[in-house]
Design a protein around this motif. Sequence first.
Motif, PDB file in Angstrom:
ATOM      1  N   LYS A  70      29.326  59.172  67.262  1.00 16.51           N
ATOM      2  CA  LYS A  70      28.242  59.561  67.755  1.00 16.51           C
ATOM      3  C   LYS A  70      27.936  60.833  67.395  1.00 16.51           C
ATOM      4  N   ILE A  72      25.490  64.169  68.095  1.00 10.53           N
ATOM      5  CA  ILE A  72      24.300  64.728  69.070  1.00 10.53           C
ATOM      6  C   ILE A  72      23.945  65.981  68.542  1.00 10.53           C
ATOM      7  N   ASN A  73      22.975  66.527  68.199  1.00  7.15           N
ATOM      8  CA  ASN A  73      22.357  67.876  68.045  1.00  7.15           C
ATOM      9  C   ASN A  73      21.162  68.084  68.731  1.00  7.15           C
ATOM     10  N   TRP A  74      20.501  69.475  68.402  1.00  7.77           N
ATOM     11  CA  TRP A  74      19.415  69.809  69.052  1.00  7.77           C
ATOM     12  C   TRP A  74      18.251  68.420  68.743  1.00  7.77           C
ATOM     13  N   ILE A  75      18.195  68.087  67.583  1.00 13.38           N
ATOM     14  CA  ILE A  75      17.183  67.098  67.018  1.00 13.38           C
ATOM     15  C   ILE A  75      17.362  65.706  67.434  1.00 13.38           C
ATOM     16  N   GLU A  76      18.553  65.045  67.041  1.00  6.44           N
ATOM     17  CA  GLU A  76      18.726  63.599  67.164  1.00  6.44           C
ATOM     18  C   GLU A  76      20.208  63.253  67.835  1.00  6.44           C
ATOM     19  N   GLU A  77      20.268  62.057  68.135  1.00  9.08           N
ATOM     20  CA  GLU A  77      21.412  61.489  68.485  1.00  9.08           C
ATOM     21  C   GLU A  77      21.409  60.420  67.643  1.00  9.08           C
ATOM     22  N   LEU A  78      22.718  60.146  66.591  1.00  8.71           N
ATOM     23  CA  LEU A  78      22.933  59.405  65.566  1.00  8.71           C
ATOM     24  C   LEU A  78      24.221  58.543  65.659  1.00  8.71           C
TER      25      LEU A  78
END
Length: 126
Positions: A70, A72-78
């Motif tokens: 998983k 997770i950054n500022w833009i998305e959780e992938l």
Amino acid sequence: MRRIVLFIIVTICFSYEGLSQKYNKEDIMGAWTAYKETTLEGDDGSSITFSGKPFKVKLDLVFYDNSKVKRINWIEELDTVYSLKKDTLRISHFIYTIKKLTLDELVLKEEKLMGNLIYLHRNSEN
């Protein structure tokens, strides 16, 4: 003489192969949180601003033993997959080199982006 040269070449090849550190998936299992990002020269990025504020890294990684991760950054959780071969870590289409790995710290070098170093610490609930 040919045997000596051949022996030296074979020895150098095996020595070079051993230079890159080999890590196992078990070494990186669990949750990691980035706390710092620097350039290779050690610049902390404070001169880079977004919306008038100094740049700060936001990256959480959770590695599972089934090659899932998983990100997770500022833009998305992938939710995606990862692979680890020697010291090369691939997360989706991102490629990193593991520069340091201890029980508490993971240092990754970005290979395709800006080439920065990302410092992560292992979350305490692991």
